[in-house]
Design a protein around this motif. Sequence first.
Motif, short mmCIF file in Angstrom:
data_model
loop_
_atom_site.label_atom_id
_atom_site.label_comp_id
_atom_site.label_asym_id
_atom_site.label_seq_id
_atom_site.Cartn_x
_atom_site.Cartn_y
_atom_site.Cartn_z
N ALA A 78 -9.44 -0.02 2.70
CA ALA A 78 -8.19 -0.42 2.05
C ALA A 78 -8.22 -1.88 1.61
O ALA A 78 -7.48 -2.29 0.72
CB ALA A 78 -7.01 -0.19 2.99
N ARG A 79 -9.11 -2.67 2.22
CA ARG A 79 -9.19 -4.09 1.89
C ARG A 79 -10.19 -4.38 0.77
O ARG A 79 -10.32 -5.53 0.36
CB ARG A 79 -9.55 -4.90 3.13
CG ARG A 79 -8.47 -4.85 4.21
CD ARG A 79 -8.86 -5.64 5.43
NE ARG A 79 -7.80 -5.61 6.42
CZ ARG A 79 -6.77 -6.44 6.46
NH1 ARG A 79 -6.68 -7.40 5.53
NH2 ARG A 79 -5.83 -6.35 7.38
N SER A 139 0.02 4.04 1.32
CA SER A 139 -0.11 4.42 2.72
C SER A 139 -1.24 3.61 3.33
O SER A 139 -2.12 3.11 2.62
CB SER A 139 -0.39 5.92 2.87
OG SER A 139 -1.64 6.25 2.32
N TYR A 140 -1.20 3.49 4.64
CA TYR A 140 -2.24 2.74 5.36
C TYR A 140 -2.31 3.26 6.79
O TYR A 140 -1.27 3.45 7.44
CB TYR A 140 -1.91 1.25 5.35
CG TYR A 140 -2.94 0.37 6.04
CD1 TYR A 140 -4.26 0.35 5.61
CD2 TYR A 140 -2.59 -0.41 7.13
CE1 TYR A 140 -5.22 -0.45 6.26
CE2 TYR A 140 -3.53 -1.21 7.77
CZ TYR A 140 -4.83 -1.22 7.33
OH TYR A 140 -5.78 -2.01 7.96
N ARG A 141 -3.52 3.54 7.24
CA ARG A 141 -3.76 4.01 8.60
C ARG A 141 -2.88 5.22 8.92
O ARG A 141 -2.22 5.29 9.96
CB ARG A 141 -3.58 2.88 9.62
CG ARG A 141 -4.54 1.73 9.39
CD ARG A 141 -4.49 0.68 10.47
NE ARG A 141 -5.10 1.19 11.72
CZ ARG A 141 -5.55 0.39 12.68
NH1 ARG A 141 -5.50 -0.93 12.53
NH2 ARG A 141 -6.08 0.91 13.78
N TRP A 156 5.78 1.71 7.58
CA TRP A 156 5.39 0.37 8.00
C TRP A 156 6.54 -0.62 7.82
O TRP A 156 6.80 -1.44 8.71
CB TRP A 156 4.16 -0.10 7.22
CG TRP A 156 2.89 0.55 7.68
CD1 TRP A 156 2.09 1.40 6.97
CD2 TRP A 156 2.30 0.45 8.97
NE1 TRP A 156 1.04 1.83 7.73
CE2 TRP A 156 1.13 1.25 8.97
CE3 TRP A 156 2.63 -0.26 10.12
CZ2 TRP A 156 0.31 1.36 10.08
CZ3 TRP A 156 1.79 -0.15 11.23
CH2 TRP A 156 0.65 0.65 11.21
N GLU A 200 -8.84 1.67 8.67
CA GLU A 200 -9.03 1.95 7.24
C GLU A 200 -9.59 0.70 6.54
O GLU A 200 -8.92 0.07 5.73
CB GLU A 200 -7.71 2.37 6.61
CG GLU A 200 -7.85 3.03 5.25
CD GLU A 200 -6.52 3.55 4.73
OE1 GLU A 200 -6.42 3.71 3.50
OE2 GLU A 200 -5.58 3.80 5.53
N PRO A 215 0.84 -1.19 0.00
CA PRO A 215 0.00 0.00 0.00
C PRO A 215 0.88 1.24 0.00
O PRO A 215 1.92 1.27 0.66
CB PRO A 215 -0.78 -0.12 1.31
CG PRO A 215 0.12 -0.92 2.20
CD PRO A 215 0.84 -1.89 1.30
N ASP A 229 -2.02 -4.01 11.08
CA ASP A 229 -3.10 -4.03 12.07
C ASP A 229 -2.65 -4.69 13.37
O ASP A 229 -2.95 -4.20 14.47
CB ASP A 229 -4.31 -4.78 11.51
CG ASP A 229 -5.06 -3.99 10.45
OD1 ASP A 229 -4.88 -2.76 10.37
OD2 ASP A 229 -5.84 -4.61 9.68
N THR A 267 -1.63 4.07 -4.03
CA THR A 267 -1.42 2.63 -4.10
C THR A 267 -1.70 2.15 -5.52
O THR A 267 -2.70 2.50 -6.12
CB THR A 267 -2.37 1.91 -3.12
OG1 THR A 267 -2.04 2.31 -1.79
CG2 THR A 267 -2.21 0.39 -3.23
N LEU A 279 -1.09 -5.35 5.26
CA LEU A 279 -2.16 -4.74 6.05
C LEU A 279 -2.40 -5.53 7.34
O LEU A 279 -2.60 -4.95 8.41
CB LEU A 279 -3.46 -4.68 5.24
CG LEU A 279 -3.47 -3.89 3.93
CD1 LEU A 279 -4.90 -3.74 3.42
CD2 LEU A 279 -2.81 -2.54 4.08
N TYR A 307 -0.02 -7.49 -0.66
CA TYR A 307 -0.65 -6.27 -0.18
C TYR A 307 -1.44 -6.51 1.10
O TYR A 307 -1.27 -5.82 2.12
CB TYR A 307 -1.55 -5.73 -1.29
CG TYR A 307 -2.51 -4.63 -0.92
CD1 TYR A 307 -2.09 -3.32 -0.83
CD2 TYR A 307 -3.86 -4.92 -0.69
CE1 TYR A 307 -2.98 -2.30 -0.51
CE2 TYR A 307 -4.75 -3.91 -0.37
CZ TYR A 307 -4.31 -2.61 -0.28
OH TYR A 307 -5.20 -1.61 0.04
#
Length: 418
Positions: free
Chosen positions: A311-312, A205-207, A214, A308, A203, A295, A245, A291, A287
């Motif tokens: 994102a999934r 970006s995530y969260r 990350w 988020e 990704p 998490d 992404t 995530l 990917y």
Amino acid sequence: MAEEEIEVVVVGAGQAGIAMSEHLSEREVPHVVLERHRIAERWRSERWDSLVANGPAWHDRFPGLEFTGRTPDEFPTKEEVADYFVAYAEKIGAPIRCGVEVKSVRKNTGGLGFRVETSEGVIQARYVVAATGPFQHPVIPPIVPETPDLVQIHSSGYRNPEQLPDGGVLVVGSGSSGVQIADELRASGRDVHLSVGPHDRPPRSYRDRDFVWWLGVLGKWEATTPPQGAEHVTIAVSGAHGGHTVDFRTLAHNGITLVGRTDSYDGGVLRFAPDLRDNIERGDANYLSLLDEADAYVERNGLDLPEEPEARRLAPDPECVTTPVLELDLAKAGITSIVWATGFTVDYDWLRVDALDEDGKPRHQRGVSTEPGVYFMGLPWQSRRGSSFIWGAWHDAKYVTDQISIQRGYMGYHGRSV
């Protein structure tokens, strides 16, 4: 012409050579950096016009200098990256000589050090650092023969859509370069096919954290070897358009026709492997796995980062995935150009010492070659996954400088006094 003598010759004034110069200067090791063109030349002349860095400005830099004119989370342009290295070289007073080509490096017979032949004379060096990096010769697979009605260029020669003749374009390669070029060509109104091979798809970006963050907190930058079978797998990530992404399904829904790995050519017809769905699904798995790890990290450490769930959500499979194109008559499809985003190979023909394998690739451990006194810098996975990035080269250079300093200590020993 008298031969010059200096302790260390560094060949190449890109990120690897400049990082070496900083650490050598800190250790007060006499050295010179030789560059046949300009500082960071490949950023200026071997990249397309709209290229931006794939890492945000706060992360993809040397520790001693921030990017100017950019917020920390923005992605510098290629010219800004090149200017950054020029500014850094000035900041540290790097002894760089531009316009000097190294023609050969040979071990001195019956003596210490190396004879470095350059376009401006001979330098005798005790140590040599090859900091020219891995992106030396563009690789175009010998699949499609040259024909007058089909333009074929490597991604290093691509600049912008106007450079290509009217008509459709096939882009071969699903890493950062191939994806960004295909997206730009489609946005310009071109009919675009994109050949997708195996890839990792993190990704962007995530969260509320960029993927580089990350990978850092999860310890993934420190991986010392690539996963089995993934030594040459490309990474589909982009800093274009402010960073986003990469989603191959979305590219297809936006008008790009996806095909599998480019396999063979015969009589104007290009054939593709039936692996498109598998390649995309493996990218999805990579990917989603990141995530999951992110998490778990948030929960384990009690971090206040926004969830988020969207994102999934993956876009539905486009028709080119459910009914893949396995062969393509280029003329009937209106394709007049192929852009090969298929990587590079090294070129150390000038390094005539026992430090290369039968394929001309470096034999080394963390940059320390099998030829005592010769070192490598700027290689992918030189010491870790992060070695290819600007900050990774800086840390690798510190290690290589440590090894040179150790050898200098041995050579400075003159035996016990009597």
